[in-house]
Design a protein around this motif. Structure first.
Motif, mmCIF file in Angstrom:
data_model
loop_
_atom_site.group_PDB
_atom_site.id
_atom_site.type_symbol
_atom_site.label_atom_id
_atom_site.label_comp_id
_atom_site.label_asym_id
_atom_site.label_seq_id
_atom_site.Cartn_x
_atom_site.Cartn_y
_atom_site.Cartn_z
ATOM 1 N N PRO A 96 0.817 -1.215 0.000
ATOM 2 C CA PRO A 96 0.000 0.000 0.000
ATOM 3 C C PRO A 96 0.856 1.272 0.000
ATOM 4 O O PRO A 96 1.931 1.308 0.596
ATOM 5 N N ARG A 97 0.366 2.281 -0.688
ATOM 6 C CA ARG A 97 0.973 3.610 -0.744
ATOM 7 C C ARG A 97 2.361 3.606 -1.378
ATOM 8 O O ARG A 97 3.194 4.460 -1.086
ATOM 9 N N SER B 41 4.097 6.915 4.411
ATOM 10 C CA SER B 41 3.529 6.440 5.665
ATOM 11 C C SER B 41 2.026 6.714 5.680
ATOM 12 O O SER B 41 1.531 7.634 5.021
ATOM 13 N N LYS B 42 1.313 5.901 6.440
ATOM 14 C CA LYS B 42 -0.147 5.975 6.443
ATOM 15 C C LYS B 42 -0.667 7.283 7.042
ATOM 16 O O LYS B 42 -1.520 7.938 6.459
#
Length: 131
Positions: free
Chosen positions: A66-67, A86-87
């Motif tokens: 993710p990301r 980073s989330k």
């Protein structure tokens, strides 16, 4: 009270900058200088005996994270630089993977800060383990 507002405005401004700051491929997409495994306060270097298809397999793993996006390069070029954010704060980390014969040279590093608390090492090790 004015001092607290100033600190708040600076913190919000920095957080906004981190999210929109452009990533310059000329600066971040360079052949990693990796001659041994090492961990630093905000970076990690790894040498992996991967076989000649190591970068292709590494790319599949990285793109499943993710990301994570490609900043520059391609498997066909033999070198790819990824940006993983980073989330919560969207801090960018850069990971460059370079196929050198049967060896895969990997360099993960943070853009902001002096210490990444092992985030780059954990991500790179997770990607290597998935190979």
């Amino acid at each position: 009270m004015t001092f607290l507002w100033l600190i708040l405005v600076l913190a919000v401004g920095f957080a906004g900058y981190v999210r929109v700051a452009p990533s310059d491929p000329v600066k971040w997409h360079k052949e990693p200088k990796v001659d041994h495994n090492s961990d630093n306060e905000n970076s990690v270097r790894r040498l992996v005996m991967s076989g000649r298809d190591g970068l292709a397999r590494f790319h599949q793993v990285a793109m499943g994270t993710p990301r994570t996006t490609v900043l520059a390069g391609s498997v066909e070029d033999g070198m790819v630089t990824y940006v993983t954010r980073s989330k919560l704060m969207a801090y960018p980390d850069y990971t460059t993977a370079y196929q050198d014969g049967d060896m895969l040279k990997i360099y993960g590093r943070s853009r902001f800060g002096r210490k990444d608390f092992g985030v780059n090492a954990n991500r790179v090790e997770t990607w290597i383990d998935a190979l």
